[in-house]
Design an enzyme around this catalytic site. Sequence first.
Site, PDB file in Angstrom:
ATOM      1  N   CYS A   1    -142.017  54.020 -40.276  1.00  0.00           N
ATOM      2  CA  CYS A   1    -142.585  53.625 -38.930  1.00  0.00           C
ATOM      3  C   CYS A   1    -143.548  52.940 -38.993  1.00  0.00           C
ATOM      4  O   CYS A   1    -144.366  52.580 -39.900  1.00  0.00           O
ATOM      5  CB  CYS A   1    -143.214  55.075 -38.004  1.00  0.00           C
ATOM      6  SG  CYS A   1    -142.089  56.582 -37.949  1.00  0.00           S
TER       7      CYS A   1
ATOM      8  N   ARG B   1    -140.415  48.383 -43.260  1.00  0.00           N
ATOM      9  CA  ARG B   1    -140.840  49.621 -43.526  1.00  0.00           C
ATOM     10  C   ARG B   1    -139.651  50.490 -43.057  1.00  0.00           C
ATOM     11  O   ARG B   1    -139.630  51.646 -43.416  1.00  0.00           O
ATOM     12  CB  ARG B   1    -141.965  50.107 -42.640  1.00  0.00           C
ATOM     13  CG  ARG B   1    -143.332  49.418 -43.115  1.00  0.00           C
ATOM     14  CD  ARG B   1    -144.215  49.465 -41.818  1.00  0.00           C
ATOM     15  NE  ARG B   1    -144.786  50.983 -42.249  1.00  0.00           N
ATOM     16  CZ  ARG B   1    -145.941  51.290 -42.704  1.00  0.00           C
ATOM     17  NH1 ARG B   1    -146.545  50.167 -43.647  1.00  0.00           N
ATOM     18  NH2 ARG B   1    -146.503  52.571 -42.734  1.00  0.00           N
TER      19      ARG B   1
ATOM     20  N   TRP C   1    -139.121  55.707 -37.178  1.00  0.00           N
ATOM     21  CA  TRP C   1    -138.090  56.332 -38.093  1.00  0.00           C
ATOM     22  C   TRP C   1    -137.783  57.862 -37.783  1.00  0.00           C
ATOM     23  O   TRP C   1    -138.819  58.532 -38.066  1.00  0.00           O
ATOM     24  CB  TRP C   1    -138.357  55.875 -39.357  1.00  0.00           C
ATOM     25  CG  TRP C   1    -137.190  56.186 -40.585  1.00  0.00           C
ATOM     26  CD1 TRP C   1    -136.249  55.321 -40.819  1.00  0.00           C
ATOM     27  CD2 TRP C   1    -137.020  57.477 -41.194  1.00  0.00           C
ATOM     28  NE1 TRP C   1    -135.649  55.845 -41.863  1.00  0.00           N
ATOM     29  CE2 TRP C   1    -135.949  56.956 -41.990  1.00  0.00           C
ATOM     30  CE3 TRP C   1    -137.568  58.789 -41.248  1.00  0.00           C
ATOM     31  CZ2 TRP C   1    -135.221  58.012 -43.070  1.00  0.00           C
ATOM     32  CZ3 TRP C   1    -137.114  59.387 -42.285  1.00  0.00           C
ATOM     33  CH2 TRP C   1    -135.978  59.429 -43.102  1.00  0.00           C
TER      34      TRP C   1
ATOM     35  N   ASN D   1    -147.473  57.838 -36.120  1.00  0.00           N
ATOM     36  CA  ASN D   1    -146.742  57.758 -37.430  1.00  0.00           C
ATOM     37  C   ASN D   1    -147.274  58.812 -38.293  1.00  0.00           C
ATOM     38  O   ASN D   1    -148.293  59.533 -38.453  1.00  0.00           O
ATOM     39  CB  ASN D   1    -146.986  56.488 -38.427  1.00  0.00           C
ATOM     40  CG  ASN D   1    -146.459  55.160 -37.717  1.00  0.00           C
ATOM     41  OD1 ASN D   1    -145.585  55.137 -36.830  1.00  0.00           O
ATOM     42  ND2 ASN D   1    -146.780  54.257 -38.434  1.00  0.00           N
ATOM     43  N   GLY D   2    -146.141  59.744 -38.809  1.00  0.00           N
ATOM     44  CA  GLY D   2    -146.476  60.929 -39.733  1.00  0.00           C
ATOM     45  C   GLY D   2    -145.730  62.072 -39.030  1.00  0.00           C
ATOM     46  O   GLY D   2    -144.639  61.891 -38.347  1.00  0.00           O
TER      47      GLY D   2
ATOM     48  N   GLU E   1    -131.639  53.006 -62.028  1.00  0.00           N
ATOM     49  CA  GLU E   1    -132.046  51.638 -61.028  1.00  0.00           C
ATOM     50  C   GLU E   1    -130.806  51.143 -60.650  1.00  0.00           C
ATOM     51  O   GLU E   1    -130.857  51.008 -59.429  1.00  0.00           O
ATOM     52  CB  GLU E   1    -133.091  51.172 -61.811  1.00  0.00           C
ATOM     53  CG  GLU E   1    -133.707  50.257 -61.011  1.00  0.00           C
ATOM     54  CD  GLU E   1    -134.124  50.383 -59.650  1.00  0.00           C
ATOM     55  OE1 GLU E   1    -134.456  49.482 -58.794  1.00  0.00           O
ATOM     56  OE2 GLU E   1    -134.603  51.754 -59.467  1.00  0.00           O
TER      57      GLU E   1
ATOM     58  N   LYS F   1    -129.821  50.779 -56.765  1.00  0.00           N
ATOM     59  CA  LYS F   1    -130.015  49.383 -56.023  1.00  0.00           C
ATOM     60  C   LYS F   1    -128.601  49.116 -55.214  1.00  0.00           C
ATOM     61  O   LYS F   1    -128.667  48.821 -54.102  1.00  0.00           O
ATOM     62  CB  LYS F   1    -130.090  48.341 -56.957  1.00  0.00           C
ATOM     63  CG  LYS F   1    -131.251  48.100 -57.441  1.00  0.00           C
ATOM     64  CD  LYS F   1    -132.319  47.403 -56.457  1.00  0.00           C
ATOM     65  CE  LYS F   1    -133.071  48.251 -55.566  1.00  0.00           C
ATOM     66  NZ  LYS F   1    -133.831  49.336 -56.450  1.00  0.00           N
TER      67      LYS F   1
ATOM     68  N   GLU G   1    -128.106  51.875 -52.252  1.00  0.00           N
ATOM     69  CA  GLU G   1    -129.009  51.963 -51.037  1.00  0.00           C
ATOM     70  C   GLU G   1    -128.431  50.598 -50.099  1.00  0.00           C
ATOM     71  O   GLU G   1    -128.989  50.893 -49.118  1.00  0.00           O
ATOM     72  CB  GLU G   1    -130.286  51.787 -51.568  1.00  0.00           C
ATOM     73  CG  GLU G   1    -130.756  50.643 -52.354  1.00  0.00           C
ATOM     74  CD  GLU G   1    -132.446  51.161 -52.880  1.00  0.00           C
ATOM     75  OE1 GLU G   1    -133.048  51.794 -52.316  1.00  0.00           O
ATOM     76  OE2 GLU G   1    -132.754  50.200 -53.806  1.00  0.00           O
TER      77      GLU G   1
ATOM     78  N   HIS H   1    -118.760  65.269 -71.426  1.00  0.00           N
ATOM     79  CA  HIS H   1    -118.986  66.568 -70.834  1.00  0.00           C
ATOM     80  C   HIS H   1    -119.232  66.570 -69.506  1.00  0.00           C
ATOM     81  O   HIS H   1    -119.960  67.621 -69.019  1.00  0.00           O
ATOM     82  CB  HIS H   1    -120.727  66.661 -71.291  1.00  0.00           C
ATOM     83  CG  HIS H   1    -120.959  66.486 -72.805  1.00  0.00           C
ATOM     84  ND1 HIS H   1    -120.855  67.569 -73.388  1.00  0.00           N
ATOM     85  CD2 HIS H   1    -121.283  65.598 -73.528  1.00  0.00           C
ATOM     86  CE1 HIS H   1    -121.101  67.210 -74.809  1.00  0.00           C
ATOM     87  NE2 HIS H   1    -121.244  66.083 -74.732  1.00  0.00           N
TER      88      HIS H   1
ATOM     89  N   LYS I   1    -139.187  51.509 -46.362  1.00  0.00           N
ATOM     90  CA  LYS I   1    -139.786  50.862 -47.442  1.00  0.00           C
ATOM     91  C   LYS I   1    -140.813  51.893 -47.940  1.00  0.00           C
ATOM     92  O   LYS I   1    -141.051  52.064 -49.100  1.00  0.00           O
ATOM     93  CB  LYS I   1    -140.146  49.348 -46.987  1.00  0.00           C
ATOM     94  CG  LYS I   1    -140.820  48.769 -47.973  1.00  0.00           C
ATOM     95  CD  LYS I   1    -139.991  48.322 -49.267  1.00  0.00           C
ATOM     96  CE  LYS I   1    -140.732  47.468 -50.286  1.00  0.00           C
ATOM     97  NZ  LYS I   1    -139.660  47.201 -51.328  1.00  0.00           N
TER      98      LYS I   1
END
Length: 595
Positions: free
Chosen positions: A2, A27, A73, A99-100, A472, A476, A479, A495, A590
Amino acid sequence: MCGIVGYIGTEDVKEIILTGLQKLEYRGYDSAGIALYQDESDFEIFKDKGRIAHLRSILEDVPSTLGIGHTRWATHGEPNKVNSHPHTSSNERFVIVHNGVIENDDYLKEKYFSNVEFRSETDTEIVVELLNYYFNKYGAVDVAIRHLMNRLEGSYALGIIDRKNPEVLYAVKNKSPLLVGVGDGFNMIGSDAMAMLHRTNSFYDLEDQEYAVIKRDSIELYEITGAKLVKEPFTSNLDPNDIEKGTYDHFMLKEIDEQPFVIRRIIQEYEKDGNLHIDPEIIADVKEADRLYIIAAGTSYHAGLIGKQLIENIAGIPVEVHISSEFIYNTPIISKKPLFIFISQSGETADSRAVLVKIKKLGYKSLTITNVEGSTLSREANHTLLIHAGPEIAVASTKAYTAQIAVLSILAYMVNEDNEIDLHHELSLVATVIETLCDRKELMEELARKFLSETRNCFYIGRHIDYYVALEAALKLKEISYIQTEGFAAGELKHGTIALIEKGTPVIAVISQEDINLNTRSNVKEVRSRGANTLVIALDSICAGTDQVVIDDVHPLLTPLVTIVPIQLIAYYAALHRELDIDKPRNLAKSVTVE
């Protein structure tokens, strides 16, 4: 997650707020809105699901010198017009953006507002109703704000306007970041400096449970008790040009290309009298620790895994790496003299901050490695090391990841100055190799098209330090391309994992260490014999003739800095070919500023 922008001044506010909101798009958000003060204490509110461009299209020409804007968001209720911010109290006196996450919203709703018919599913509407409740009870907005802060549990950054008093803009902060921008004849609020850099580079940083009373020509800061605060504003050194794409189509590609420059800037920033240098107090605290605990999330967690290898192999200090959201609720047995290292691009990661608050109460020392000077994790830790990556706008982290690893390598090197590594030279070599990789975009685009254009699944494999790179790499790709991707330790294939291999399944192997070269290649043969479509990324000294990506040699402990670059580019082109929103992938933010 947000974003908030607010302005009070003498200029027309619409474009100022919209520009600020656009700077916060990185964000992550799913809806946006704006409230504009009009004549006779009237407000016009425009909001809806969708991007800033859509908000701009539904805005009417409302001359205004006071307003607040928001990118949302979704956490409470689906993304739609009704749940979008701003929200108003039921009597429409107060207008608010938030926000929050309010953790006791259900309790507050039942206790105070059982007879109120709420319009949205948000916790924010409960906040604005509670503010109005306390105002009706005490008759003063500042008193109502203090009672509100005492009653709310959770995280909140609030921008508040009292439509009966359009000469004041209020800002309230707890856990979620919020800055007050200082102007000449105007003042602002914003979730970060980038939202206000087009108007000012001078800011007050609100701490938890502080609020601000903001007018066109004055700013007053207060504690939750009502005690007035005396602070000095800080000046942001961010260059507004750094948050523009320039000639690039996407921030992600720009930030991949910036990595050689970032590595060189890190060398410069940590150089003193021709030698690498870190604050001696930091070095002393690291040396005195019997164990280091790296706390991070997402990409920063993967950088921490690389950091463990660097610190243990160079400095000889045992290191544990923990996902912050797990550590806070499942805390392991801690050694007698620990040092906690928090890695966060934004310095605002809520889960990591929760751990920091916990370990501070236990009396343990802490170090934050971050991209943002003055961020919450930076302010509240004992020490800070900046990664000097410059603003990273794309949600998928690239240059911040490599910068974190580079700074961790310098930390490890400085703790053990008797090591035989010429780190200055080795990092300079890394920067040069990254440049050569960035010049091979056509190859990476061709590989992305060949291996990933039609697939629904993909696997990265590696051993030793390459396994951490595989983790990583998988993040990448998944996402930004939405390809279901997993990173596996290559030795674990038999395994269970190899059961997932089908004809045409892409398997990408990372091979940078001589001692595991043949082992990983054996795993590549195993999956290829079961129909996998294999791609190998390897260093020159251990490459085979069929390897598709060959990288010039660097120091074995620094290979993650170079093997990740083709992986970043392949992910970028995979998403590009699928015509996806590369810089703002769906459902992602973000900076994760709520737990």
